[in-house]
Design a protein around this motif. Structure first.
Motif, PDB file in Angstrom:
ATOM      1  N   HIS A 540     -13.264  17.576  -7.883  1.00 27.78           N
ATOM      2  CA  HIS A 540     -12.818  18.567  -8.857  1.00 27.78           C
ATOM      3  C   HIS A 540     -11.585  18.021  -9.569  1.00 27.78           C
ATOM      4  N   GLU A 541     -11.157  18.691 -10.621  1.00 24.87           N
ATOM      5  CA  GLU A 541     -10.123  18.172 -11.495  1.00 24.87           C
ATOM      6  C   GLU A 541      -8.745  18.103 -10.835  1.00 24.87           C
ATOM      7  N   GLY A 542      -8.581  18.738  -9.686  1.00 24.38           N
ATOM      8  CA  GLY A 542      -7.300  18.679  -8.989  1.00 24.38           C
ATOM      9  C   GLY A 542      -7.208  17.578  -7.959  1.00 24.38           C
ATOM     10  N   CYS A 543      -8.246  16.737  -7.855  1.00 24.68           N
ATOM     11  CA  CYS A 543      -8.218  15.623  -6.896  1.00 24.68           C
ATOM     12  C   CYS A 543      -7.357  14.481  -7.439  1.00 24.68           C
ATOM     13  N   VAL A 544      -6.485  13.939  -6.594  1.00 20.77           N
ATOM     14  CA  VAL A 544      -5.592  12.844  -6.980  1.00 20.77           C
ATOM     15  C   VAL A 544      -6.096  11.566  -6.320  1.00 20.77           C
ATOM     16  N   SER A 545      -6.273  10.516  -7.123  1.00 20.64           N
ATOM     17  CA  SER A 545      -6.761   9.236  -6.599  1.00 20.64           C
ATOM     18  C   SER A 545      -5.893   8.109  -7.137  1.00 20.64           C
ATOM     19  N   THR A 546      -6.201   6.879  -6.693  1.00 26.19           N
ATOM     20  CA  THR A 546      -5.456   5.701  -7.124  1.00 26.19           C
ATOM     21  C   THR A 546      -6.340   4.800  -7.965  1.00 26.19           C
ATOM     22  N   ALA A 547      -5.725   4.050  -8.866  1.00 24.90           N
ATOM     23  CA  ALA A 547      -6.497   3.161  -9.738  1.00 24.90           C
ATOM     24  C   ALA A 547      -6.914   1.879  -9.041  1.00 24.90           C
ATOM     25  N   MET A 548      -6.151   1.461  -8.029  1.00 27.32           N
ATOM     26  CA  MET A 548      -6.506   0.227  -7.342  1.00 27.32           C
ATOM     27  C   MET A 548      -5.977   0.269  -5.913  1.00 27.32           C
ATOM     28  N   ILE A 572       2.542   4.506  -4.663  1.00 18.13           N
ATOM     29  CA  ILE A 572       1.692   3.500  -4.034  1.00 18.13           C
ATOM     30  C   ILE A 572       2.199   2.116  -4.407  1.00 18.13           C
ATOM     31  N   GLU A 573       2.157   1.189  -3.464  1.00 15.10           N
ATOM     32  CA  GLU A 573       2.510  -0.199  -3.752  1.00 15.10           C
ATOM     33  C   GLU A 573       1.224  -1.003  -3.890  1.00 15.10           C
ATOM     34  N   ALA A 574       1.090  -1.695  -5.016  1.00 13.65           N
ATOM     35  CA  ALA A 574      -0.038  -2.591  -5.247  1.00 13.65           C
ATOM     36  C   ALA A 574       0.469  -3.784  -6.026  1.00 13.65           C
ATOM     37  N   MET A 575       0.081  -4.981  -5.641  1.00 12.56           N
ATOM     38  CA  MET A 575       0.500  -6.207  -6.320  1.00 12.56           C
ATOM     39  C   MET A 575       2.028  -6.325  -6.361  1.00 12.56           C
ATOM     40  N   LYS A 576       2.693  -5.884  -5.268  1.00 13.96           N
ATOM     41  CA  LYS A 576       4.143  -5.969  -5.099  1.00 13.96           C
ATOM     42  C   LYS A 576       4.921  -5.015  -6.008  1.00 13.96           C
ATOM     43  N   MET A 577       4.225  -4.214  -6.779  1.00  9.73           N
ATOM     44  CA  MET A 577       4.863  -3.256  -7.675  1.00  9.73           C
ATOM     45  C   MET A 577       4.565  -1.836  -7.201  1.00  9.73           C
ATOM     46  N   GLU A 578       5.526  -0.937  -7.381  1.00 14.68           N
ATOM     47  CA  GLU A 578       5.316   0.453  -7.031  1.00 14.68           C
ATOM     48  C   GLU A 578       4.758   1.224  -8.224  1.00 14.68           C
ATOM     49  N   GLU A 580       3.867   5.103  -9.451  1.00 11.84           N
ATOM     50  CA  GLU A 580       4.028   6.530  -9.197  1.00 11.84           C
ATOM     51  C   GLU A 580       2.779   7.258  -9.679  1.00 11.84           C
ATOM     52  N   ILE A 581       2.114   7.968  -8.778  1.00  6.92           N
ATOM     53  CA  ILE A 581       0.907   8.717  -9.131  1.00  6.92           C
ATOM     54  C   ILE A 581       1.301  10.154  -9.424  1.00  6.92           C
ATOM     55  N   GLN A 582       0.813  10.665 -10.533  1.00  2.00           N
ATOM     56  CA  GLN A 582       1.224  11.980 -10.997  1.00  2.00           C
ATOM     57  C   GLN A 582       0.120  13.013 -10.819  1.00  2.00           C
ATOM     58  N   ALA A 583       0.526  14.271 -10.762  1.00  2.92           N
ATOM     59  CA  ALA A 583      -0.429  15.373 -10.651  1.00  2.92           C
ATOM     60  C   ALA A 583      -1.240  15.475 -11.938  1.00  2.92           C
ATOM     61  N   PRO A 584      -2.569  15.508 -11.832  1.00  2.00           N
ATOM     62  CA  PRO A 584      -3.389  15.616 -13.043  1.00  2.00           C
ATOM     63  C   PRO A 584      -3.392  17.025 -13.629  1.00  2.00           C
ATOM     64  N   LYS A 585      -3.092  18.028 -12.798  1.00  2.71           N
ATOM     65  CA  LYS A 585      -3.103  19.418 -13.226  1.00  2.71           C
ATOM     66  C   LYS A 585      -1.940  20.166 -12.587  1.00  2.71           C
ATOM     67  N   SER A 586      -1.559  21.269 -13.195  1.00  6.40           N
ATOM     68  CA  SER A 586      -0.581  22.168 -12.570  1.00  6.40           C
ATOM     69  C   SER A 586      -1.308  23.039 -11.550  1.00  6.40           C
ATOM     70  N   VAL A 600      -5.015   2.519   0.976  1.00  5.83           N
ATOM     71  CA  VAL A 600      -5.876   3.376   0.165  1.00  5.83           C
ATOM     72  C   VAL A 600      -6.635   2.534  -0.837  1.00  5.83           C
ATOM     73  N   THR A 601      -7.786   3.032  -1.251  1.00  6.66           N
ATOM     74  CA  THR A 601      -8.617   2.347  -2.231  1.00  6.66           C
ATOM     75  C   THR A 601      -9.076   3.351  -3.281  1.00  6.66           C
ATOM     76  N   PRO A 602      -9.608   2.873  -4.410  1.00  7.09           N
ATOM     77  CA  PRO A 602     -10.045   3.778  -5.465  1.00  7.09           C
ATOM     78  C   PRO A 602     -11.219   4.670  -5.033  1.00  7.09           C
TER      79      PRO A 602
END
Length: 612
Positions: A540-548, A572-578, A580-586, A600-602
Motif C-alpha cells: 500500500h502507499e504507506g509502505c517505506v522501502s529502500t532503493a538499494m 540507511i548506509e549504502a556504498m559508504k554513504m548515508e 535518509e529515507i523519507q515518509a511517502p505519506k502523512s 535490507v534490500t529493495p
C-alpha cells in the motif's frame, strides 16, 4: 643530481585503483627493504582509502600499519594523502581533531602530507597545513584538477599562489581521473612556474591513456617530481609505470638516476602478490577514454564496480557512468575526488536504480547543497537544491567554524574501547565501524575478509543458503551467509548472499518444494534466518522501502508516531554513504520491521504508515 624525482605509489594508490584498496600489510613488508634502497623522492603508503579499508575489510589497525612501514622504510620519506578538513573520513572534523590527527600521523611515521580539498576550497586546507608545519613535516598543497566551464588555468594558478602564501613546501597537480592532456599539462605547468617558486609535483592516472605523454610535456615545462606506480599495479586506472618513466628519461637531462633492474626485481614480487587478490579485480580498470567525459577517478572506478556488484546492478554501470556528469553539473561542477566523487557517484547510482532522478537524495548531497563541504566551484541547479533541501539556507563561512571541539567528547564516547589516542582518532573517522573493529580487536576476534583461492572463482557464486554456515565441496570450504532475499512464491527468486565475504546475488528458479515441518531439536543452537526474508512486500502507499541494499544506521520513528510526508523516518548506509529515507505519506506509523544494524534490500517494507 637527478633532474626529475619519482614518488612511488604501489603501497597506496596503485592497489586502491586496481584491487579496491585490498592489499594487506603482510604483503607490503617483505619488499620494503628493496623499495627503501631505490632512492625514491617519497613512497606513498598511507591515507586515502587505506585507512577505511584497513578497518572495514582487512581488520588491520591502520596506525599499526603505518608504524610497521616506518620501521621497514628507514631511509625513505613516507607520504600520505590527507583530505584537508575531511582528514580520512567523509565529513568535516573540528579543528582540534585535525590537529591531533596530523600530530599522531607525523609521530607514527608520515613525512610528507599531500593535502587537498575536494572543492578546491582553500579554507578547508588552512588548519591541516598549519598543523603539518607545526610538527616540522613537509606540506604539499594540492590542486584537484578537473575540467568544466568554471575551471581554467588562471583559476588553478590563483590556487597555487594562495597555497604558496600558506607556506606549502611543494605544489601537486592532482589529476585524479586522468583528464590532463599533454599540451594542457605543458601550459598549466608553465603558468605555475611563472607564478610561484615552489617545486611542481605531477600526479595523473593513466585511465585515458594520456598520462605518460603528460609527464613528458610537464617535465619539459618545469615539473620536477612525478608520481608513478610499479608496473605490477600500474597503468589503466592506476598510474604510468615506474619502469617506463625511468627508462624514458634515462640518459637525458631529466635522468631520474634510479636503477631500472632493481625496480624490475620489485615488479616480480608484486606480480605474484597481485594474483592473491584476483577476486577484487575489476573489468573497469583498463584504458577507457570515456573518463574524459564521466571524469570518474581511478581510485573510484574499481570501488564503484564492486559496490554495484554488491547491489546486484553491475550490468547498469554504463548508465551510472552516463549519469555522473549530469549530477556533477547539477551540483556546480565539483572535482570528483573523495568525498565528492563518492557523493556524486552514490547519487548517480540512486538516480539510476530508482528510475527517477533525485527521487531519493543522500544525506551527503543535502549537506553539500547546504555548504557543509565548502563553496561549490560553479552554480548549483536551484531546482535540484529546492527538491533536496527546500528553502533551507546554505552556510557562507568555513564549514568547520560551525563545529565545536570534538576530541574530549570522542574520548568519552570511545572509553572502554579505545586503548590509545590513535584508537580515539580511528573512532573519530568512522564511529560505528570503529566500534565494531575495536570490540573485535580487544576480544582477539578480528578476522579479515577472506582471500579466496583461485580455484573458487568458478564455484563461489553458485552457493546460497537460508542461514549462515559452511559448505564443503570437492575439498574446498566456503562460508555462506544470507544477507537478504526476495519473497517466497516468486517464480525467479533473488537471494543476496555473502560467499567468503564477497557479496553476490543469485536467482533461484524453484522446480520443486517440500514443506518444512518442526522436528526434534538436536540440542544445537539454530542459526537465525536473515530477518529480511520475513518482511512483507510493499502492498500500500504507506509502505517505506529502500532503493538499494544496505544497512540500517538509524530508525527515527516508532509505532504510533505521527509523521508528515517528507519527514525522515530511516537512515540507511549504502556504498559508504548515508541515505535518509523519507515518509511517502502523512499518517501514523503502524509497524516498524527493522532495527539498527539490519541488512535490507529493495522491494520489501521497512516500516508502514497508515495514511491520513
Amino acid at each position: 643530481m637527478p633532474k626529475v624525482f619519482v614518488s612511488e605509489l604501489v603501497l597506496r594508490d596503485g592497489h586502491q585503483s586496481l584491487i579496491a584498496t585490498r592489499m594487506r600489510t603482510d604483503d607490503m613488508l617483505p619488499i620494503c627493504s628493496r623499495l627503501d634502497a631505490i632512492g625514491f623522492w617519497s613512497l606513498e603508503a598511507w591515507g586515502g582509502a587505506t585507512f577505511d579499508a584497513c578497518v572495514r575489510y582487512l581488520k588491520e589497525d591502520p596506525w599499526e600499519r603505518l608504524k610497521k612501514l616506518r620501521k621497514a622504510l628507514p631511509n625513505s620519506r613516507i607520504q600520505m594523502l590527507l583530505r584537508g578538513q575531511n582528514l580520512l573520513g567523509y565529513r568535516h572534523y573540528s579543528d582540534d581533531v585535525v590537529r591531533a590527527f596530523v600530530q599522531k600521523s607525523a609521530g607514527s611515521g608520515v613525512d610528507v602530507f599531500r593535502i587537498f580539498d575536494a572543492m578546491n576550497d582553500l579554507r578547508n586546507l588552512k588548519i591541516s597545513i598549519e598543523a603539518v608545519k607545526k610538527v616540522g613535516k613537509h606540506a604539499e598543497g594540492c590542486i584537484s584538477y578537473t575540467t568544466s566551464p568554471v575551471h581554467d588555468i588562471p583559476y588553478f594558478v590563483a590556487l597555487a599562489k594562495e597555497m604558496e602564501a600558506m607556506s606549502c613546501d611543494t605544489i601537486a597537480i592532482k589529476d585524479m581521473a586522468g583528464l590532463l592532456t599533454p599540451y594542457t599539462t605543458a601550459e598549466l605547468v608553465k603558468a605555475l612556474r611563472a607564478a610561484i617558486k615552489l617545486p611542481i609535483h605531477l600526479h595523473s592516472h593513466a585511465t585515458s591513456g594520456l598520462s605518460a605523454m603528460c609527464f613528458l610535456k610537464g617535465v619539459e615545462a618545469g615539473a620536477t617530481i612525478l608520481d608513478t606506480c610499479n608496473s605490477a599495479f600500474g597503468e589503466g586506472a592506476s598510474h604510468p609505470s615506474t619502469e617506463s618513466i625511468v627508462a624514458a628519461f634515462h640518459g637525458t637531462e631529466y635522468d631520474t638516476g634510479l636503477n631500472l633492474v632493481a625496480i624490475q626485481e620489485i615488479t616480480a614480487y608484486f606480480r605474484e602478490v597481485r594474483k592473491k587478490y584476483w577476486q577484487f579485480e575489476s573489468d573497469f580498470t583498463g584504458v577507457d577514454t570515456r573518463v574524459l567525459v564521466n571524469q570518474v577517478p581511478g581510485g573510484m572506478i574499481s570501488n564503484l564496480s564492486n559496490q554495484l556488484k554488491e547491489q546486484g546492478a553491475l550490468g547498469r554501470i554504463d548508465e551510472v557512468l552516463a549519469e555522473i556528469p549530469r549530477v556533477r553539473k547539477d551540483l556546480g561542477f565539483p572535482p570528483l575526488v573523495t568525498p565528492t566523487s563518492q557523493i556524486v557517484g552514490t547519487q548517480a547510482v540512486l538516480n539510476v536504480l530508482t528510475g527517477a532522478r533525485y527521487k531519493s537524495v543522500t544525506t551527503e548531497v543535502k549537506n553539500y547543497l547546504l555548504g557543509h563541504y565548502g563553496k561549490a566551484p560553479g552554480p548549483i541547479d536551484m531546482d535540484v537544491k529546492n527538491l533536496a533541501v527546500g528553502n533551507a539556507e546554505s552556510i557562507a563561512g568555513r564549514p568547520a567554524d560551525l563545529l565545536e571541539n570534538e576530541m574530549e567528547r570522542l574520548r568519552i564516547e570511545s572509553e572502554g574501547l579505545a586503548k590509545s589516542e590513535e584508537d580515539v582518532l580511528t573512532y573519530a573517522m568512522f564511529p560505528d565501524l570503529a566500534k565494531t573493529f575495536l570490540q573485535e580487536r580487544n576480544a582477539g576476534t578480528l578476522k579479515a575478509d577472506p582471500l579466496l583461492p583461485k580455484e573458487a572463482a568458478a564455484t563461489s557464486t553458485a552457493r546460497y543458503a537460508p542461514t549462515e554456515f559452511n559448505v564443503t565441496l570437492h575439498g574446498e570450504t566456503f562460508h555462506i551467509k544470507l544477507t537478504g532475499s526476495g519473497h517466497a512464491g516468486e517464480e525467479h527468486r533473488p537471494f543476496y548472499v555473502s560467499v567468503d565475504g564477497i557479496a553476490e546475488e543469485v536467482i533461484v528458479e524453484t522446480l520443486s518444494e517440500i514443506e518444512v515441518s518442526g522436528g526434534k531439536s538436536n540440542g544445537k543452537k539454530k542459526a537465525a534466518t536473515a530477518d529480511i526474508s520475513a518482511r512483507p512486500r510493499p502492498s500500500h502507499e504507506g509502505c517505506v522501502s529502500t532503493a538499494m541494499p544496505g544497512s540500517i544506521v538509524e530508525v527515527k520513528v516508532k509505532a504510533g508516531d505521527k509523521v508528515n510526508a517528507g519527514d525522515p523516518v530511516l537512515v540507511i548506509e549504502a556504498m559508504k554513504m548515508e541515505n535518509e529515507i523519507q515518509a511517502p505519506k502523512s499518517g501514523i506509523v503502524i509497524a516498524v520491521h527493522v532495527k539498527k544494524g539490519d541488512s535490507v534490500t529493495p522491494d520489501e517494507t521497512l516500516l508502514e504508515i497508515q495514511p491520513d
